[in-house]
Design an enzyme around this catalytic site. Structure first.
Site, PDB file in Angstrom:
ATOM      1  N   ASP A 326     -38.547  48.992  -5.693  1.00  0.00           N
ATOM      2  CA  ASP A 326     -38.633  47.982  -6.394  1.00  0.00           C
ATOM      3  C   ASP A 326     -39.511  48.457  -7.659  1.00  0.00           C
ATOM      4  OD1 ASP A 326     -36.998  46.593  -4.800  1.00  0.00           O
ATOM      5  OD2 ASP A 326     -38.635  45.463  -3.822  1.00  0.00           O
ATOM      6  N   ASP A 631     -38.677  43.363  -0.252  1.00  0.00           N
ATOM      7  CA  ASP A 631     -39.610  42.263   0.198  1.00  0.00           C
ATOM      8  C   ASP A 631     -38.896  40.958   0.635  1.00  0.00           C
ATOM      9  OD1 ASP A 631     -38.678  41.821  -2.446  1.00  0.00           O
ATOM     10  OD2 ASP A 631     -40.660  42.029  -3.240  1.00  0.00           O
ATOM     11  N   ASP A 635     -32.884  41.717   1.518  1.00  0.00           N
ATOM     12  CA  ASP A 635     -33.250  43.159   1.349  1.00  0.00           C
ATOM     13  C   ASP A 635     -33.192  43.764   2.725  1.00  0.00           C
ATOM     14  OD1 ASP A 635     -33.782  43.425  -1.288  1.00  0.00           O
ATOM     15  OD2 ASP A 635     -36.052  42.958  -1.057  1.00  0.00           O
TER      16      ASP A 635
HETATM   17  P1  ATP Z   1     -37.833  44.216  -8.877  1.00  0.00           P
HETATM   18  O1  ATP Z   1     -36.459  44.277  -8.216  1.00  0.00           O
HETATM   19  O2  ATP Z   1     -38.198  45.024  -9.699  1.00  0.00           O
HETATM   20  O3  ATP Z   1     -38.864  43.759  -7.817  1.00  0.00           O
HETATM   21  P2  ATP Z   1     -37.366  41.496  -9.275  1.00  0.00           P
HETATM   22  O4  ATP Z   1     -37.185  41.481  -7.636  1.00  0.00           O
HETATM   23  O5  ATP Z   1     -38.800  40.575  -9.571  1.00  0.00           O
HETATM   24  O6  ATP Z   1     -37.590  42.657  -9.782  1.00  0.00           O
HETATM   25  P3  ATP Z   1     -35.801  39.335  -9.374  1.00  0.00           P
HETATM   26  O7  ATP Z   1     -36.935  38.867  -8.644  1.00  0.00           O
HETATM   27  O8  ATP Z   1     -34.568  39.546  -8.654  1.00  0.00           O
HETATM   28  O9  ATP Z   1     -36.342  40.982  -9.691  1.00  0.00           O
HETATM   29  O10 ATP Z   1     -35.851  38.652 -10.663  1.00  0.00           O
HETATM   30  C1  ATP Z   1     -34.523  39.166 -11.556  1.00  0.00           C
HETATM   31  C2  ATP Z   1     -34.742  38.081 -12.688  1.00  0.00           C
HETATM   32  O11 ATP Z   1     -34.637  36.801 -12.248  1.00  0.00           O
HETATM   33  C3  ATP Z   1     -35.663  38.281 -13.569  1.00  0.00           C
HETATM   34  O12 ATP Z   1     -35.721  39.314 -14.692  1.00  0.00           O
HETATM   35  C4  ATP Z   1     -35.984  36.949 -14.313  1.00  0.00           C
HETATM   36  O13 ATP Z   1     -35.084  36.778 -15.461  1.00  0.00           O
HETATM   37  C5  ATP Z   1     -35.506  35.937 -13.212  1.00  0.00           C
HETATM   38  N1  ATP Z   1     -36.676  35.346 -12.345  1.00  0.00           N
HETATM   39  C6  ATP Z   1     -37.739  36.092 -11.766  1.00  0.00           C
HETATM   40  N2  ATP Z   1     -38.364  35.345 -11.170  1.00  0.00           N
HETATM   41  C7  ATP Z   1     -38.083  34.010 -11.360  1.00  0.00           C
HETATM   42  C8  ATP Z   1     -38.381  32.574 -11.093  1.00  0.00           C
HETATM   43  N3  ATP Z   1     -39.502  32.447 -10.259  1.00  0.00           N
HETATM   44  N4  ATP Z   1     -37.825  31.727 -11.265  1.00  0.00           N
HETATM   45  C9  ATP Z   1     -36.735  31.956 -12.252  1.00  0.00           C
HETATM   46  N5  ATP Z   1     -36.182  33.016 -12.531  1.00  0.00           N
HETATM   47  C10 ATP Z   1     -36.979  34.154 -12.183  1.00  0.00           C
END
Ligand code: ATP
Length: 884
Positions: A326, A631, A635
């Site tokens: 990630d 996490d 996943d």
């Molecule tokens: P990675 O996979 O690198 O860990 P991530 O798991 O943080 O990234 P996601 O959590 O799936 O990725 O987030 C994807 C998208 O969703 C982000 O780019 C953002 O635009 C949106 N996002 C992330 N967190 C939030 C939140 N708390 N509320 C609303 N939208 C969110």
């Protein structure tokens, strides 16, 4: 009345707690005393005595005991006592080894034990689940195992999976209202959460009504089967090897005995020699030492913040050829800061770093404040549609909850919006964030009872759902040039490695349906946030070192493709010709096609957890051994399917931790690299002592066999053989298990998982060194014996000493794949100490008079020692020059 029939406030009264404040520390203390720890008692600890007695269960030890009995019956008391002493010493050594292994495994278990989030004295804290008591107010989120039986008091789209209890694997929707019916089964008590069942969606809070054995799970716990101890592939391979070695050893032993009897040696002598040789030849201590080496390695990994949940992972780690990681939080700091805002078609800049609330908003070089059109609503909504809290510890701010949410709180504070504003709004409904939806929404009611929806999420998800856009002069229909402006702004932010987040709203009529399927449509887009999440400093080097070690690092992220590309470039992860794939491309790509190109792909952007499984499979089909991090709940399948599933210790959910074989305590990519180095090292150390023990055995058998074939007396008496094998060999072998890795361990490619134990020349080393050890011991014996039976004891002492010394010198040769000269022999202080103690034990049986008749030894002079040392060095030094 049952818990599920009571209203939440009745539960509160009964348990003397409020959901606003939780229990006080005193109440917790008292209830812990009253009810005991929150633990299912399914396994009892094995007593120390049993562990000790188990050491004598071993097949070889039983044979030895039988031999002792026979020796005793024949009146050979000295032999009988000697064997008894050796068996006892061996038993103690085995006992201590096993204790050490058990202890470190228990510690491991403790470290990977689940935690619960409880409200105590008004603050939320994380405690080990075993410390949860009746009356505790607990918070549960998707991915958690519910720590105890709870009466749910608040549920946001809460669903749990209770198959462990009910056998039903479909999730159950939970709510918080009381149920009047009587005699409901567990599966119908939909306002209760049960210990050890899984939250698959949403979030909620509840009050603990039962802990430990006083839970529904506790009632059936006694019926549960114990978890079996699983063996690792290597242990399995060794067990197989053991069988072959037993057959070979028995055959050779029979040969020695037959030849011996044929040459006229007394039958009793040959019987005892045969038994001793069989014991010598069979490396029965090997599996025990492997387990100790694995568990000691696991302890070293813990120091480096990697917790191994399955011992087998230690071996597989050394074979890893791809790490899929990630981005957020693993490769980056997970300290999001809003740096830019796109609003009313303009870029605003926000100053300040991290979670410090000092900072301002600027348009060009001019500071703007709350009057700037749409700015206050945008930041206020960001604060309301939010789950995080901003806390202070040791004078520094930190975020409890999602860092993306945290960044919005900090930005709101910079504009002067206080947290108290929350009290003016009531949350009516929530549609939680998850990585599949990439958005979250809240229905909010203000003081005037006006309702509206706030939605925030990935811009490419929100844009198609927005028909309107907020402009300086109010809400307008979204036109294609507005869309274009947003797209450009997203690109612009993403190119600077900023995470982009859009925020939108929709006014709702009082009676409007809050149906989740239709709610998040026809939105009014307000603006974009651009957030910075700096890469972790150590990750760049870790990626480079992994590359040198033949391991490819791949970034998997839910973020925008451009953001991912920018960060990957910053981390030097993406080579010039490396490809970036996004989730949409992945959707349309058959796995065969993905497989063909996957070796060129370094970044997967805008992916959902489901994509991860496809990525793992494609890599595996290309012959890779894949480590995959994760996490969230979704996943877990990919983590399970990968060869080394890795879960985050801090941000990971219970489900991913359970599916994983490795947990990163610090969520850091660099820790994966450290774990891989350690994994490689442990395997190499295991090879080292296998080589040492087997070469020693070959030497012992050979010296006896050759002597028999040459019609000579026995060069070693049985007790000497036993002494070497069961006493002096053990400690150095264990110390080899603690050896540091050779310097080039991260310059070699990953190990081929199919390679056998004797691969890469180990077999040759075992046989060649073994033969030389046997031959020098025999020559030393012959030189001392001079064909004179009066010299027998003296010659046997020489042969015995030469054999032990040759082995103790060879142990230093085993430390390197190259030669004995390749490494500083004093580097491993445990080994030096172990060898010294083995030498001391040798000296005791040679020079301490009471032991001399038992071990058939006599004191040796200086000249003898010179001869012995020259001979002992030969086997290791001889090959030192050829490096074979
Ligand atoms: P990675 O996979 O690198 O860990 P991530 O798991 O943080 O990234 P996601 O959590 O799936 O990725 O987030 C994807 C998208 O969703 C982000 O780019 C953002 O635009 C949106 N996002 C992330 N967190 C939030 C939140 N708390 N509320 C609303 N939208 C969110």
């Amino acid at each position: 009345m049952k818990w599920y029939q009571m209203d939440a406030d009745v539960v509160e009264q009964k348990l003397h707690v409020t959901t606003k404040h939780g229990l006080t520390d005193r109440q917790v203390e008292q209830r812990r005393k009253q009810y005991g720890p929150n633990r299912l008692e399914t396994e009892k600890n094995t007593s120390k005595w049993l562990i000790f007695l188990k050491q004598f269960q071993d097949f070889m030890v039983l044979i030895l005991l039988a031999a002792t009995l026979i020796a005793g019956m024949l009146g050979e008391y000295v032999d009988a006592i000697a064997i008894m002493i050796i068996v006892l010493v061996n038993g103690f050594l085995g006992y201590f080894q096993e204790q050490k292994a058990e202890k470190s495994l228990a510690k491991l278990k403790e470290m990977s034990a689940p935690v619960a989030v409880v409200l105590r004295d008004g603050t939320w804290e994380k405690v080990p689940s075993t410390e949860v008591v009746v009356g505790d107010v607990v918070r549960i989120n998707s991915g958690d195992r519910i720590p105890a039986d709870i009466r749910i008091t608040q549920a946001n789209s809460l669903e749990t999976e209770e198959s462990a209890l009910t056998g039903e694997s479909l999730p159950v929707m939970k709510h918080a209202t009381s149920i009047s019916q009587d005699r409901l089964d567990a599966q119908d008590q939909v306002n209760m959460g049960f210990m050890n069942t899984l939250v698959t969606r949403g979030s909620g809070t509840g009050i603990v009504v039962g802990t430990g054995m006083n839970t529904v799970m506790g009632q059936i716990a006694s019926l549960m089967v114990k978890t079996e101890k699983t063996t690792t592939p290597l242990e399995h391979k060794l067990a197989e090897l053991g069988k072959i070695l037993i057959a070979v050893a028995l055959l050779l032993t029979a040969l020695v005995v037959l030849v011996g009897v044929y040459q006229g040696h007394p039958v009793y002598n040959m019987f005892l020699a045969g038994v001793s040789l069989a014991v010598a030849a069979i490396p029965e201590g090997l599996p025990a030492i492997v387990t100790v080496a694995l568990s000691l390695g696991v302890q070293r990994m813990i120091k480096k913040k990697a917790i191994v949940r399955k011992l087998s992972a230690v071996e597989t780690l050394g074979c890893a050829s791809v790490i899929c990681s990630d981005k957020t939080g693993t490769m980056t700091e997970n300290q999001m800061t809003v740096k830019e805002v796109f609003l009313n078609g303009k870029f605003l800049y926000v100053t300040g770093d991290g979670y410090d609330v000092k900072g301002n908003v600027f348009l060009n070089k001019n500071k703007v404040d709350r009057d700037f059109p749409n700015l206050e609503p945008m930041f206020l909504y960001g604060m309301l549609c939010n789950h995080a809290s901003l806390m202070v510890k040791k004078g520094k701010n930190y975020v409890d909850g999602d860092p993306t949410d945290g960044a919005l709180l900090v930005a709101a504070r910079k504009l002067g919006l206080s947290h108290q504003l929350h009290d003016n709004y009531r949350i009516i409904k929530e549609l939680p964030f998850d990585s599949d939806r990439k958005r979250m929404s809240m229905v909010v009611e203000d003081e005037n009872k006006m309702r509206f929806l706030i939605t925030k999420g990935a811009p490419d998800v929100l844009l198609p759902r927005s028909n309107y856009v907020m402009k300086e002069h109010g809400r307008k229909l979204m036109r294609s040039e507005d869309k274009q402006a947003f797209d450009q702004a997203i690109d612009n932010m993403a190119d600077k490695a900023l995470r982009t987040l859009a925020i939108a709203m929709k006014p709702l009529a009082k009676d409007e349906s809050l149906n989740a399927a239709t709610l998040e449509k026809d939105l009014s887009l307000i603006g974009l946030y651009g957030m910075m999440d700096p890469p972790r400093k150590e990750v760049k080097t870790a990626i480079e070192e992994s590359r040198d070690a033949g391991i490819k690092s791949v970034m998997i992220t839910g973020d925008h493709e451009k953001t991912a590309r920018a960060i990957a470039t910053e981390l030097n992860l993406l080579p010039e010709n490396g490809r970036v794939l996004n989730g949409y491309q992945l959707n349309n790509m058959p796995i065969a096609e993905l497989r063909d190109i996957i070796d060129q792909v370094y970044v997967f952007a805008r992916v959902t957890p489901e994509h991860k499984l496809k990525i793992v499979k494609a890599f595996q089909e290309e012959g890779h051994i894949v480590a995959m991090t994760g996490d969230g709940v979704n996943d877990a399948p990919a983590i399970k399917a990968s060869d080394i599933g890795i879960s985050m210790g801090e941000s990971g959910t219970d489900v991913t931790k359970e599916a994983a074989s490795l947990v990163l305590m610090d969520d850091n990519f660099a820790t994966i690299k450290s774990a891989i180095i350690e994994g490689r090292n442990i395997y190499e150390n295991i090879r080292k002592f296998i080589r040492y023990l087997l070469a020693s055995n070959v030497g012992e058998i050979l010296v006896m066999l050759l002597a028999m074939l040459m019609a000579m007396p026995l060069p070693l008496v049985p007790v000497q053989i036993l002494w070497v094998n069961l006493v002096t060999d053990g400690l150095p072998a264990m110390a080899l298990g603690l050896d540091k890795s050779e310097e080039d361990v991260m310059k070699r490619g990953p190990r081929n998982p199919k390679e056998g134990i004797f691969a890469r020349g180990l077999g040759f080393k075992v046989v060649s060194r073994g033969i030389l050890i046997g031959v020098v011991a025999l020559i030393a014996f012959m030189l001392a014996y001079e064909g004179n039976p009066d010299n027998l004891i003296y010659a046997q002492t020489i042969a015995f000493t030469t054999l032990v010394m040759a082995q103790l010198i060879h142990v230093f040769d085993c430390r390197s794949e190259q030669s004995i000269f390749a490494r500083n022999p004093f580097e491993n202080k445990y080994l030096v100490l172990a060898v010294l103690s083995s030498v001391l034990l040798l000296l005791v049986v040679i020079y301490w008079e009471p032991l001399q008749p038992i071990f058939h030894t006599t004191a040796l002079g200086l000249r003898d020692w010179m001869l012995i040392l020259i001979f002992s060095f030969l086997p290791s030094v001889f090959f030192g020059f050829s490096k074979k």
